[in-house]
Design an enzyme around this catalytic site. Structure first.
Site, PDB file in Angstrom:
ATOM      1  N   SER A  86       1.127  -1.055  -0.123  1.00  0.00           N
ATOM      2  CA  SER A  86      -0.190   0.182   0.320  1.00  0.00           C
ATOM      3  C   SER A  86       0.602   1.293   0.287  1.00  0.00           C
ATOM      4  CB  SER A  86      -1.162   0.122   1.293  1.00  0.00           C
ATOM      5  OG  SER A  86      -1.856  -0.896   1.423  1.00  0.00           O
ATOM      6  N   GLU A 140      -3.911 -15.039   0.658  1.00  0.00           N
ATOM      7  CA  GLU A 140      -3.794 -14.133   1.481  1.00  0.00           C
ATOM      8  C   GLU A 140      -5.724 -14.550   2.077  1.00  0.00           C
ATOM      9  OE1 GLU A 140      -2.472 -10.547   1.270  1.00  0.00           O
ATOM     10  OE2 GLU A 140      -3.945  -9.872   2.900  1.00  0.00           O
ATOM     11  N   ASN A 146     -13.953  -5.335   2.041  1.00  0.00           N
ATOM     12  CA  ASN A 146     -14.968  -5.815   2.031  1.00  0.00           C
ATOM     13  C   ASN A 146     -15.627  -5.173   1.092  1.00  0.00           C
ATOM     14  OD1 ASN A 146     -13.776  -7.080   4.372  1.00  0.00           O
ATOM     15  ND2 ASN A 146     -15.293  -7.684   4.950  1.00  0.00           N
ATOM     16  N   GLU A 147     -15.618  -4.160   0.500  1.00  0.00           N
ATOM     17  CA  GLU A 147     -16.087  -3.069  -0.710  1.00  0.00           C
ATOM     18  C   GLU A 147     -15.556  -3.986  -2.019  1.00  0.00           C
ATOM     19  OE1 GLU A 147     -15.557  -1.767   2.060  1.00  0.00           O
ATOM     20  OE2 GLU A 147     -17.123  -1.057   2.554  1.00  0.00           O
TER      21      GLU A 147
HETATM   22  C1  LIG Z   1      -4.231  -2.036  10.387  1.00  0.00           C
HETATM   23  C2  LIG Z   1      -3.584  -2.282   9.349  1.00  0.00           C
HETATM   24  C3  LIG Z   1      -2.745  -3.023   8.593  1.00  0.00           C
HETATM   25  C4  LIG Z   1      -2.419  -2.575   7.714  1.00  0.00           C
HETATM   26  N1  LIG Z   1      -1.016  -3.184   7.172  1.00  0.00           N
HETATM   27  C5  LIG Z   1      -0.852  -3.899   5.647  1.00  0.00           C
HETATM   28  C6  LIG Z   1       0.609  -4.292   5.081  1.00  0.00           C
HETATM   29  O1  LIG Z   1       1.219  -5.156   6.130  1.00  0.00           O
HETATM   30  N2  LIG Z   1       1.233  -4.329   3.733  1.00  0.00           N
HETATM   31  C7  LIG Z   1       0.029  -2.962   3.343  1.00  0.00           C
HETATM   32  O2  LIG Z   1       0.979  -2.948   1.933  1.00  0.00           O
HETATM   33  N3  LIG Z   1      -1.065  -2.677   3.973  1.00  0.00           N
HETATM   34  C8  LIG Z   1      -1.365  -2.598   5.008  1.00  0.00           C
HETATM   35  N4  LIG Z   1      -2.508  -2.420   4.697  1.00  0.00           N
HETATM   36  C9  LIG Z   1      -3.168  -1.170   4.484  1.00  0.00           C
HETATM   37  C10 LIG Z   1      -4.278  -1.858   3.561  1.00  0.00           C
HETATM   38  O3  LIG Z   1      -4.070  -3.201   2.970  1.00  0.00           O
HETATM   39  C11 LIG Z   1      -5.481  -0.946   2.730  1.00  0.00           C
HETATM   40  O4  LIG Z   1      -5.516  -0.350   4.150  1.00  0.00           O
HETATM   41  C12 LIG Z   1      -7.044  -0.717   1.721  1.00  0.00           C
HETATM   42  O5  LIG Z   1      -5.625  -1.442   0.894  1.00  0.00           O
HETATM   43  C13 LIG Z   1      -7.675  -0.044   1.876  1.00  0.00           C
HETATM   44  O6  LIG Z   1      -7.122   0.984   1.176  1.00  0.00           O
HETATM   45  P1  LIG Z   1      -7.018   2.402   1.896  1.00  0.00           P
HETATM   46  O7  LIG Z   1      -6.662   2.042   3.188  1.00  0.00           O
HETATM   47  O8  LIG Z   1      -5.715   3.286   0.746  1.00  0.00           O
HETATM   48  O9  LIG Z   1      -8.169   3.167   2.078  1.00  0.00           O
HETATM   49  P2  LIG Z   1      -8.846   3.164   0.273  1.00  0.00           P
HETATM   50  O10 LIG Z   1      -8.289   2.366  -0.995  1.00  0.00           O
HETATM   51  O11 LIG Z   1      -9.069   4.658   0.567  1.00  0.00           O
HETATM   52  O12 LIG Z   1     -10.892   2.990   0.821  1.00  0.00           O
HETATM   53  C14 LIG Z   1     -11.406   3.611   1.987  1.00  0.00           C
HETATM   54  C15 LIG Z   1     -12.920   2.765   1.822  1.00  0.00           C
HETATM   55  O13 LIG Z   1     -13.606   3.198  -0.389  1.00  0.00           O
HETATM   56  C16 LIG Z   1     -13.581   2.688  -0.539  1.00  0.00           C
HETATM   57  N5  LIG Z   1     -14.039   1.980  -1.928  1.00  0.00           N
HETATM   58  C17 LIG Z   1     -12.343   1.963  -2.699  1.00  0.00           C
HETATM   59  N6  LIG Z   1     -12.207   1.186  -3.609  1.00  0.00           N
HETATM   60  C18 LIG Z   1     -13.631   0.794  -3.654  1.00  0.00           C
HETATM   61  C19 LIG Z   1     -14.409   0.692  -5.097  1.00  0.00           C
HETATM   62  N7  LIG Z   1     -14.097   0.149  -5.954  1.00  0.00           N
HETATM   63  N8  LIG Z   1     -16.274   0.043  -4.763  1.00  0.00           N
HETATM   64  C20 LIG Z   1     -16.238   0.346  -3.007  1.00  0.00           C
HETATM   65  N9  LIG Z   1     -15.849   0.562  -2.546  1.00  0.00           N
HETATM   66  C21 LIG Z   1     -14.519   0.789  -2.604  1.00  0.00           C
HETATM   67  C22 LIG Z   1     -12.819   0.745   0.397  1.00  0.00           C
HETATM   68  O14 LIG Z   1     -13.513  -0.463   0.262  1.00  0.00           O
HETATM   69  C23 LIG Z   1     -13.028   1.875   1.633  1.00  0.00           C
HETATM   70  O15 LIG Z   1     -14.041   1.609   3.108  1.00  0.00           O
HETATM   71  C24 LIG Z   1      -3.148  -2.218   5.961  1.00  0.00           C
HETATM   72  C25 LIG Z   1      -4.121  -1.640   6.586  1.00  0.00           C
HETATM   73  C26 LIG Z   1      -4.511  -1.812   8.256  1.00  0.00           C
HETATM   74  C27 LIG Z   1      -6.119  -0.739   8.319  1.00  0.00           C
END
Ligand SMILES: Cc1cc2nc3c(=O)[nH]c(=O)nc-3n(C[C@H](O)[C@H](O)[C@H](O)COP(=O)(O)OP(=O)(O)OC[C@H]3O[C@@H](n4cnc5c(N)ncnc54)[C@H](O)[C@@H]3O)c2cc1C
Lengths: 381, 393
Positions: free
Chosen positions: B130, B245, B379-380
């Site tokens: 990420s 995963e 989950n989305e």
């Molecule tokens: C506790 C924790 C541990 C993590 N550990 C790691 C790690 O070790 N390594 C790593 O690489 N990453 C890690 N992550 C990152 C995680 O994979 C991302 O947070 C995740 O992919 C969501 O990205 P974002 O936070 O940028 O949210 P966004 O992508 O900005 O999403 C925000 C909201 O929009 C929704 N959304 C986005 N796109 C769509 C769509 N097309 N349709 C409907 N809804 C949508 C999402 O579901 C979410 O509710 C971790 C995250 C957390 C919170």
């Protein structure tokens, strides 16, 4: 029919709103939260100067003489800032109990001090075995010369470490679960045999376990007549619940606003996430949950006025207050969870305000019983 | 159709049970229970080394690389017993994420170099996918790796990197070229965390703890032999891993454990002289989750059977992730419900108030648990996967 706040209330709300915006933003809040005192003496003094500490108190003691609408308007705005000053403990809980007290000399002594910002209080009623049952009391108060001897322990007393006095529920008579035989005493933290064990709570406030080991309390410190504690608490509970739910309303409004705003600016897959229907529908659901909560709080406030005018009795008012708390609990849970989820990773951080607002909602939820508890009380009556 | 255990299976179950009994002692339980304390790192390594010595560290790996060679039934038994004993799962980053990528797509030299240290827990891995601008839309990542002779020069910023503060290695998706589709031009790189130019900055989560980090790369030089597979083809490898995963995210065994603990706690929670476990509203809430969990256990078994037949998990694995995380969140919520006022407590100084401590732990799990529906593909996003790839919408 009218669902507007009065001009005077609107002025107070604007005042608090401006204050929160200009003088109590999240950085200020964080500094205060992490400070040794856990609140700010200057802020408390400002609250006093601005008249916010006087809202629920009767005019004869120098108070504003506010009704539940007045207090609700204050709480909605304080909620938006997730204020960690001990307003709920001192003004909403302790304040209601002392304002309705039959002990005139105590009121004359203490209420003006509260209004001046020189006295803060807490309500000590939870016990290890009591969960949400206010009458489940083992702490005993045994009659002795000139007063009572207090013995027992209270848990999760909110903001007790900042307090100059606790109102403590204790048994002067009857058995553990009875609504009879409960008395309320004002106890000072310095009194012999009182000991506190303090800890932080997730919303930046604090709580304490307070132990009373043969603590002497004078007859003059009785808040209401001996044995009348339960009816005293019962008479103020609906207004306390409404104030807490109003605070929750302010928080929910803020969470929804921040989440919708964020969804318009956060871009993924080349579009703002707010353009995805999956999220749009959920934000609409959150909007509806908020509007329903607002209607329910307003309904409660209308019934509060009906209660003061005598057109409904306390039981009817209480039943509505249970309904308000139960529905607000549901909306709070939904809006809290969804705000974090829709923010994604950033919503999980301590740095952002979202989590802090959610944690305050969670604390409000358990205060005087969670949603299930109130729904059951509502259903049973 | 049956799921009966053979005599051998029962003997195996007893062996697993005894091992957990003997080896997962109370100190380990305490240090790993509500993790991320001072001795979290040492404790988890100590525990994983015990599993390694026993030969049980990687049940899902092929036997030739250090797997156990267990049947599906044995794997199921092992997981169930692990949950029952309250033993935490191994850290996923090495054993469940990068390990399978290396043995599937890596060179012989990479396998020899990395797999043994993953198995022995001598290397702590973290996952650098990420980025601030690339979360759900992972393919839009911009951290760049420019080819310069024998090395790549890596520049960029990874975020939400779990447990990077302890890591020896990080596996990253980086951009090596700008293709027509953004999924093209991504490469899979293994990077030594002690390389000059890497900075790890903590991110505190809403439970007040430190497990997340930002990892910054400034002209970090990475030898080309640390590239997995072909340059620009990293997305393919990452996708295979993501499916793995997700399959691992049903967490049935852990949820079963939480359910047992929940019932136990509720039976001790009273108020007004009445026990919460006898409260019909509460009973309904608990059984709602339990029904879902019973079904999920079999959904998972069906998925495992199908993987055994077809090899790679299909898009149905998204179902396991969605249901599994939602069930565990519901369990967290019920635990918090039992804790009532005590769920508010943080930073307890005195140990004598056990109930308050239990409430405080329940709250932390609840708060951190909110992330389960966000990470690993939110989950989305999983619902989008099912809509598209399973339902063909
Ligand atoms: C506790 C924790 C541990 C993590 N550990 C790691 C790690 O070790 N390594 C790593 O690489 N990453 C890690 N992550 C990152 C995680 O994979 C991302 O947070 C995740 O992919 C969501 O990205 P974002 O936070 O940028 O949210 P966004 O992508 O900005 O999403 C925000 C909201 O929009 C929704 N959304 C986005 N796109 C769509 C769509 N097309 N349709 C409907 N809804 C949508 C999402 O579901 C979410 O509710 C971790 C995250 C957390 C919170």
């Amino acid at each position: 029919m009218n669902f507007d706040f009065t001009e005077e209330q609107t002025m107070i709300m604007d005042g608090i709103s401006r204050y929160v915006r200009e003088e109590y933003d999240f950085d200020v809040r964080r500094i205060i939260k992490d400070s040794n005192d856990g609140y700010s003496k200057e802020v408390w003094r400002r609250f006093s100067e601005l008249g916010w500490l006087s809202i629920p108190f009767d005019e004869v003691y120098g108070g504003f003489g506010g009704n539940p609408d007045d207090l609700a308007s204050v709480m909605i705005e304080l909620g938006k800032g997730a204020i960690i000053e001990p307003y709920v403990a001192s003004i909403v809980l302790f304040g209601a109990l002392i304002n309705e007290s039959s002990n005139e000399s105590l009121k004359k002594e203490i209420i003006p001090k509260i209004i001046n910002g020189d006295y803060k209080g807490s309500f000590a009623y939870i016990e290890e075995q009591s969960r949400f049952e206010i009458t489940d009391i083992k702490t005993s108060a045994t009659k002795c010369n000139g007063g009572y001897t207090l013995r027992g322990q209270k848990l999760a007393v909110i903001d007790a470490d900042k307090s100059d006095g606790f109102i403590v529920s204790a048994r002067t008579d009857s058995s553990q679960f009875s609504t009879d035989g409960i008395s309320l005493f004002l106890v000072e933290p310095e009194a012999q045999g009182v000991s506190l064990s303090n800890y932080k709570t997730m919303d930046g406030h604090s709580a304490s376990v307070i132990t009373f080991e043969d603590t002497f309390v004078s007859d003059e410190n009785l808040i209401c007549a001996v044995g009348n504690g339960y009816s005293h608490i019962k008479s103020v509970m609906p207004q306390i619940l409404l104030a807490l739910c109003s605070e929750a309303l302010g928080i929910m409004e803020t969470l929804n606003k921040l989440t919708v705003e964020y969804s318009k600016t956060r871009t993924q897959f080349g579009s703002p996430i707010g353009s995805f229907q999956a999220l749009q529908h959920r934000m609409v659901d959150n909007f509806m949950a908020y509007e329903q909560a607002k209607s329910m709080v307003y309904r409660g406030l209308c019934e509060a006025n009906n209660y003061s005018s005598g057109s409904i009795d306390l039981d009817e008012f209480t039943r509505v207050a249970h309904a308000v708390k139960a529905l607000v609990a549901k909306s709070s849970k939904q809006i809290g969870d969804e705000s974090i989820q829709i923010h994604g990773g950033i919503g999980m951080t301590d740095e952002l305000n979202i989590g802090h607002l959610v944690k305050r909602l969670m604390m409000i939820n358990v205060e005087f019983g969670d949603g299930d508890f109130h729904q059951k009380c509502f259903g049973q009556n | 159709m049956d799921t009966n255990f053979s005599k051998d299976d029962i003997a195996f179950r007893d062996e697993v049970r005894k091992f957990f009994d003997d080896e997962f002692d109370s100190t380990l339980a305490k240090n790993l229970g509500d993790g991320h304390g001072d001795n979290y790192k040492e404790s988890i390594i100590a525990w994983q080394k015990k599993l390694y010595k026993k030969g049980w560290i990687a049940p899902n790996w092929p036997k030739e690389f250090g797997g156990t060679g267990w049947t599906d039934t044995q794997k199921f038994i092992y997981e169930s017993e692990r949950g029952l004993a309250g033993v935490p799962d191994v850290l996923p980053f090495g054993l469940k994420m990068v390990g399978p990528v290396i043995y599937t797509f890596g060179t012989q030299e990479q396998k020899d170099r990395f797999l043994p240290k993953i198995l022995s827990s001598d290397h702590w891995w973290c996952q650098g996918y990420s980025e601030p601008g690339a979360g759900s839309d992972l393919a839009s990542l911009t951290t760049s790796a420019d080819y310069a002779g024998a090395n790549y020069l890596v520049n960029g910023r990874k975020i939400w990197t779990s447990l990077a503060q302890y890591a020896d290695w990080i596996f990253c998706l980086v951009r090596t070229s700008k293709g027509a589709r953004k999924q093209e031009g991504i490469s899979f790189l293994l990077i030594d965390m002690s390389s000059p130019g890497i900075t790890v900055k903590p991110i505190i989560t809403i439970d007040g703890r430190h497990s997340l980090n930002e990892v910054l790369f400034e002209n970090v030089s990475v030898p080309v032999e640390n590239l997995i597979g072909e340059q620009d083809k990293g997305w393919t490898y990452a996708k295979a891993l993501l499916a793995h995963e997700r399959t691992n995210m049903a967490e049935v065994a852990d949820s079963k454990r939480m359910l047992t603990e929940l019932k136990d706690k509720a039976s001790k929670s009273i108020g007004g002289g009445r026990c919460l476990a006898d409260d019909q509203v509460f009973q309904k809430q608990v059984s709602d989750v339990e029904l879902d969990l019973m079904a999920l256990e079999y959904t998972e078994l069906r998925a495992l059977a199908s993987i055994a037949e077809k090899g790679m998990p299909g898009p149905e694995s998204s179902l396991l992730k969605i249901k599994g995380t939602e069930i565990s969140q519901q369990l967290h919520e019920l635990h918090l419900k039992v804790a009532a006022h005590h769920g508010g407590a943080v930073a307890l100084t005195e140990e004598r108030y056990d109930e308050i401590q239990v409430g405080s732990d329940a709250r932390n799990r609840y708060l951190y648990g909110r992330a389960a529906t966000i990470y690993g593909g939110s989950n989305e996003v999983q619902r989008n996967v099912i809509a598209k790839a399973v339902l063909g919408l």
